[in-house]
Motif scaffolding. Structure first.
Motif, PDB file in Angstrom:
ATOM      1  N   SER A 117       0.834  -1.214   0.000  1.00  0.00           N
ATOM      2  CA  SER A 117       0.000   0.000   0.000  1.00  0.00           C
ATOM      3  C   SER A 117       0.863   1.255   0.000  1.00  0.00           C
ATOM      4  O   SER A 117       0.602   2.199  -0.753  1.00  0.00           O
ATOM      5  CB  SER A 117      -0.921  -0.005   1.222  1.00  0.00           C
ATOM      6  OG  SER A 117      -1.809  -1.092   1.180  1.00  0.00           O
ATOM      7  N   TRP A 118       1.904   1.282   0.845  1.00  0.00           N
ATOM      8  CA  TRP A 118       2.743   2.476   0.943  1.00  0.00           C
ATOM      9  C   TRP A 118       3.598   2.666  -0.304  1.00  0.00           C
ATOM     10  O   TRP A 118       3.782   3.790  -0.776  1.00  0.00           O
ATOM     11  CB  TRP A 118       3.615   2.389   2.187  1.00  0.00           C
ATOM     12  CG  TRP A 118       2.844   2.567   3.462  1.00  0.00           C
ATOM     13  CD1 TRP A 118       1.476   2.589   3.605  1.00  0.00           C
ATOM     14  CD2 TRP A 118       3.377   2.758   4.777  1.00  0.00           C
ATOM     15  NE1 TRP A 118       1.130   2.769   4.921  1.00  0.00           N
ATOM     16  CE2 TRP A 118       2.273   2.871   5.664  1.00  0.00           C
ATOM     17  CE3 TRP A 118       4.662   2.818   5.296  1.00  0.00           C
ATOM     18  CZ2 TRP A 118       2.430   3.062   7.026  1.00  0.00           C
ATOM     19  CZ3 TRP A 118       4.823   3.002   6.661  1.00  0.00           C
ATOM     20  CH2 TRP A 118       3.719   3.130   7.517  1.00  0.00           C
TER      21      TRP A 118
ATOM     22  N   GLU B  42       1.614   4.089  -3.103  1.00  0.00           N
ATOM     23  CA  GLU B  42       1.422   5.529  -2.908  1.00  0.00           C
ATOM     24  C   GLU B  42       2.667   6.310  -3.301  1.00  0.00           C
ATOM     25  O   GLU B  42       2.583   7.362  -3.944  1.00  0.00           O
ATOM     26  CB  GLU B  42       1.061   5.796  -1.449  1.00  0.00           C
ATOM     27  CG  GLU B  42       0.708   7.248  -1.163  1.00  0.00           C
ATOM     28  CD  GLU B  42       0.276   7.466   0.278  1.00  0.00           C
ATOM     29  OE1 GLU B  42       0.386   8.623   0.746  1.00  0.00           O
ATOM     30  OE2 GLU B  42      -0.165   6.503   0.909  1.00  0.00           O
TER      31      GLU B  42
ATOM     32  N   ARG C 183       2.940   6.722  -6.837  1.00  0.00           N
ATOM     33  CA  ARG C 183       1.813   7.467  -7.376  1.00  0.00           C
ATOM     34  C   ARG C 183       0.900   6.584  -8.225  1.00  0.00           C
ATOM     35  O   ARG C 183       0.377   6.998  -9.266  1.00  0.00           O
ATOM     36  CB  ARG C 183       2.286   8.679  -8.173  1.00  0.00           C
ATOM     37  CG  ARG C 183       3.182   9.582  -7.334  1.00  0.00           C
ATOM     38  CD  ARG C 183       3.450  10.902  -7.971  1.00  0.00           C
ATOM     39  NE  ARG C 183       4.340  11.700  -7.131  1.00  0.00           N
ATOM     40  CZ  ARG C 183       4.564  12.989  -7.270  1.00  0.00           C
ATOM     41  NH1 ARG C 183       3.957  13.644  -8.235  1.00  0.00           N
ATOM     42  NH2 ARG C 183       5.388  13.635  -6.468  1.00  0.00           N
TER      43      ARG C 183
ATOM     44  N   HIS D 225      -2.561   4.982  -8.085  1.00  0.00           N
ATOM     45  CA  HIS D 225      -3.786   5.201  -7.328  1.00  0.00           C
ATOM     46  C   HIS D 225      -4.718   3.999  -7.496  1.00  0.00           C
ATOM     47  O   HIS D 225      -5.237   3.740  -8.590  1.00  0.00           O
ATOM     48  CB  HIS D 225      -4.476   6.480  -7.804  1.00  0.00           C
ATOM     49  CG  HIS D 225      -3.596   7.697  -7.701  1.00  0.00           C
ATOM     50  ND1 HIS D 225      -3.178   8.215  -6.494  1.00  0.00           N
ATOM     51  CD2 HIS D 225      -3.027   8.475  -8.673  1.00  0.00           C
ATOM     52  CE1 HIS D 225      -2.413   9.272  -6.701  1.00  0.00           C
ATOM     53  NE2 HIS D 225      -2.302   9.451  -8.012  1.00  0.00           N
TER      54      HIS D 225
END
Length: 249
Positions: A147-148, A151, A154, A156
């Motif tokens: 998940s990190w 992010e 970038r 989404h």
């Protein structure tokens, strides 16, 4: 009150897996199958089996009439174990039905335990930590790291899309192959992991898995601030010097 949906059970048969979205392939909520849960379910079954008052206007079946059987599918050329083995390998219901020379409806009755197995294995992989050569063990489990890192790249994806991006298959006699798929800069990326049921170990199988499933640091790392050019020193103002008085003669 939030509503959860049953996904299946863990491979050790000690917990049930739930998801916040109906139809999800994996879940983030686990409930232990303890004595209290068993007693509660037994009580629900007991109460549900009690005769209920007939609704006004409801028609009852004539005495001796039997409801039509749902077992209308023709027999299969493969045993239930063989059908589940093929489903576990990742073959679709249609593919297995063709191999078994039977109807899809017959194969469907054997898919639910496989879905539960897959969901349990995915939960185990996401909760494990992997290591990088020379860098050691990840500070975060695979699920958090994914998940990190998405992010930070970038990429989404909603939580539902992340859940659906996980898949798990296993060939007979081999470890589980667990994959996570995503797109980055227009390119399809597949992170591959293995889960060994005997040793209960998770291993990354390619560079993508190491890149997205490993994370160092206790907090999310923010991108460095853009560097600014060094300020030029301001020129010092020129001071006017008074002319020295000429000596009197």
């Amino acid at each position: 009150m939030a509503k959860l949906y049953l996904v299946g059970f863990t491979t050790d048969l000690k917990s049930l897996i739930f998801a916040a979205r109906k139809g999800a392939k994996s879940g983030s909520y686990i409930v232990s199958i303890d004595s209290r849960l068993k007693r509660t379910l037994e009580e629900v079954v007991r109460l549900d089996s009690q005769p209920k008052p007939a609704k006004s206007g409801a028609k009852s079946l004539p005495e001796g009439q039997i409801l039509p059987s749902l077992d209308g599918a023709r027999p299969s050329g493969l045993s239930p174990r063989e059908i589940q083995m093929l489903l576990r390998e990742g073959k679709t219901l249609e593919q297995v039905a063709k191999l078994a020379e039977t109807d899809v409806s017959w194969v469907e009755r054997f898919i639910q335990p496989i879905i539960a197995e897959r969901a349990g294995v995915i939960v185990l992989v996401k909760s494990a930590k992997i290591s990088k050569s020379r860098l050691g063990l990840s500070d975060k489990d695979v699920g958090t790291a994914v998940s990190w890192n998405l992010e930070s790249k970038r990429v989404h994806m909603s939580s539902e899309e992340i859940d659906d991006a996980w898949t798990a298959v296993r060939r007979e006699g081999r470890p589980w192959q667990v994959s996570f798929q995503y797109k980055s800069r227009g390119q399809r990326k597949v992170a591959r992991f293995t889960y060994d049921q005997e040793t209960r170990t998770v291993e990354p199988m390619n560079a993508v898995a190491l890149d997205i499933g490993w994370l160092v640091g206790s907090k999310k790392s923010s991108p460095p601030a853009p560097s600014r050019p060094a300020a030029k020193p301001k020129p010092r103002p020129k001071t006017k010097t008074k002319p020295k008085p000429r000596p009197k003669t």
